[in-house]
Design a protein around this motif. Structure first.
Motif, short mmCIF file in Angstrom:
data_model
loop_
_atom_site.label_atom_id
_atom_site.label_comp_id
_atom_site.label_asym_id
_atom_site.label_seq_id
_atom_site.Cartn_x
_atom_site.Cartn_y
_atom_site.Cartn_z
N ASN A 79 0.86 -1.18 0.00
CA ASN A 79 0.00 0.00 0.00
C ASN A 79 0.90 1.22 0.00
N THR B 108 -10.09 4.28 -13.68
CA THR B 108 -9.91 3.96 -12.25
C THR B 108 -10.68 4.94 -11.38
N ARG C 202 -9.76 8.34 -1.94
CA ARG C 202 -9.20 7.16 -2.61
C ARG C 202 -8.56 7.60 -3.93
N GLN D 191 -1.11 8.34 -7.57
CA GLN D 191 -0.39 8.50 -6.32
C GLN D 191 0.73 9.54 -6.36
N ASP E 63 -11.02 -5.53 -2.56
CA ASP E 63 -9.65 -5.01 -2.50
C ASP E 63 -9.26 -4.38 -3.83
N MET E 64 -8.30 -3.46 -3.74
CA MET E 64 -7.72 -2.86 -4.94
C MET E 64 -6.35 -3.48 -5.17
N GLY F 1 -2.72 -3.29 -6.46
CA GLY F 1 -1.77 -2.23 -6.76
C GLY F 1 -2.24 -0.92 -6.18
N THR F 2 -1.30 -0.04 -5.91
CA THR F 2 -1.68 1.25 -5.35
C THR F 2 -1.15 2.41 -6.18
N PRO G 89 -4.28 1.74 -8.95
CA PRO G 89 -5.13 0.71 -8.35
C PRO G 89 -6.24 0.23 -9.28
N LYS H 86 -10.08 -5.59 -7.60
CA LYS H 86 -9.67 -6.99 -7.73
C LYS H 86 -10.68 -7.81 -8.51
#
Length: 495
Positions: free
Chosen positions: A73, A314, A372, A376, A473-474, A476-477, A480, A483
């Motif tokens: 994460n 995304t 969210r 990043q 869940d996601m 990769g961050t 993301p 899943k």
């Protein structure tokens, strides 16, 4: 004194003198140790004071802390080190490179105002190898972002003037996507459909493909395959994620080369074209005076297509999840969108003025991206030594601009855990930078905004939905991905 070569020396009880006379080998070792000690002592006294580096850890040899950053994460990775070392700056090793992470509003501002002065763009090696123009001899050379910025800001493309014309076409394409892939299906995997939609839009407006061109679907699949290798350890070995992504990148380049040949033939026949790919073909390099080769154009076009769909697909998945779980937010958005829809004639498409009226919808999208973030951060490279917060960052070090360190800071966002779109009606500078800032502001920001708002207008107009996997869940961050593909149950609405 008689020298003995057979009996061992008791190091715990024997003196240094006894040890030194026990054998010629020990005499040599003792001499070397003494010389090294004296050299280091003298060097320490005469050498200048060591550079004061930021606190932090380089982690494991070679890979550093890349694995935890890429496959764990990344927000937690950054947050944990801010608490352990410093909330303003710390060092680490990412992608095999010594890296300094600048955090908070001060970090955002420092990077923004010093672009091109202290920093230049740097891309992780996975991106360099996927998007590297194969004609360049240096394997570390990556297509300059300046080229992409120049193209996407060229007249008639991602500037506001072009987006005004795109609005209606985009509305029509999204409605067609709903007709083909959403209506009549009680359950769908929304991420897959959003991915297809965003990739089709990207192919239409960047490559100039017509709406009924079957290659749009192929580019959607290829784009998804490339994103799997955008941020990973670039191990080019059969079976690895990067190996597969590189094969996909080669296929995409071949597809774009074919489109280039078709466009050249059309241009020779007098056909007028208006898309980014055509502009690349007709524009020369202002520095060298030469026109780009077809291979260069195909490589750059592939990068533009992929970047044009990653954030929208995304981001919209995450936004749909939040809206679907909060009926009061959904109702406010639908009220705003139905007011716009009621002002239109039957069959009339959205225009630029309609997009500007979607203020609450856009503030909701920003609030979701705060909680969210679909993106990043980005890397820079230090052009020279510079000082930040009393620490020296050496030339050549990588600088990671993490856009998320302010998102949950109560000094920037009071009650940060609270979902409150109205907070974006007035926001201090450098507290929220999902698209970067300054001269390196994402050139596709307004395009992404148009895609998101046009989609949200249509989806709340035609559907309500139930989130079927609220705790999904996601994967990769850095980029993301849901899943399970973000499964939802659709409830059609009459309009």
């Amino acid at each position: 004194m008689e020298l003995s070569y057979s009996s061992p020396v008791n190091i715990t009880t024997g003196s240094i003198m006894e040890l030194s006379y026990s054998s010629p080998l020990n005499i040599t070792i003792f001499t070397l140790v003494l010389v090294v000690f004296l050299y280091n002592f003298i060097h320490h006294l005469t050498s200048p004071r060591k550079t004061k580096l930021p606190p932090g850890s380089f982690g494991w040899p070679i890979i550093g802390e890349s694995y935890e950053f890429l496959y764990g994460n990344s927000q937690k990775f950054i947050g944990d080190r801010m608490k352990k070392y410093s909330p303003k700056v710390f060092k680490t090793k990412l992608h095999g490179e010594p890296t300094v992470v600048l955090c908070g509003p001060a970090g955002h501002k420092f990077i923004t105002v010093n672009e091109e002065k202290l920093f230049r763009t740097w891309r992780p090696y996975s991106l360099q190898k996927l998007f590297r123009a194969p004609f360049l001899p240096d394997t570390k050379v990556v297509i300059p972002r300046e080229t992409l910025v120049h193209v996407t800001k060229a007249p008639g493309f991602i500037k506001t003037d072009a987006l005004i014309e795109y609005a209606g076409k985009m509305d029509s394409m999204i409605q067609q996507q709903f007709k083909l892939h959403w209506r009549g299906k009680p359950e769908v995997k929304a991420y897959e459909l959003l991915h297809r939609m965003a990739a089709n839009l990207s192919s239409r407006f960047f490559l100039g493909l017509e709406e009924n061109d079957p290659r749009m679907e192929k580019f959607a699949m290829l784009s998804f395959g490339m994103t799997q290798g955008l941020n990973c350890i670039p191990i080019n070995f059969p079976g690895t994620r990067f190996y597969r992504a590189k094969k996909v990148a080669e296929t995409m380049r071949k597809e774009v080369l074919q489109i280039i040949k078709e466009k050249k033939a059309a241009m020779c026949s007098g056909v007028q074209t208006n898309d980014i790919l055509s502009h690349m073909m007709l524009s020369g390099n202002s520095e060298t005076g030469r026109f780009k080769t077809e291979t260069e154009i195909a490589t750059m076009s592939s990068a533009v297509v992929v970047s044009g769909f990653t954030t929208p697909s995304t981001g919209l998945s995450i936004i749909m999840k939040y809206i679907g779980e909060r009926p009061e937010i959904y109702n406010k958005i639908r009220e705003e969108q139905m007011e716009i829809s009621s002002s239109k004639k039957p069959g009339e498409l959205l225009n630029w003025e309609d997009i500007q009226k979607m203020k609450y919808t856009w503030h909701t999208a920003l609030e979701v991206m705060r909680l969210r973030p679909p993106f990043q951060g980005a890397f820079r490279e230090a052009l020279s030594d510079f000082t930040y917060e009393g620490y020296t960052i050496p030339k050549g070090w990588k600088v990671y601009w993490t856009v998320t360190t302010t998102n949950n800071n109560p000094e920037c966002f009071p009650e940060p855990e609270k979902f409150s779109p109205t907070r974006f009606e007035s926001l201090p500078p450098y507290t929220f930078v999902p698209f970067g800032g300054g001269i390196r502001m994402c050139p596709g920001k307004e395009y992404t905004r148009l895609v998101m708002l046009t989609f949200l207008h249509n989806v709340v107009k035609y559907f309500k939905w139930e989130v079927l996997a609220p705790n999904e869940d996601m994967i990769g961050t850095v980029l993301p991905v849901p899943k399970n593909g973000f499964p939802i149950h659709l409830h059609p609405l009459s309009t």
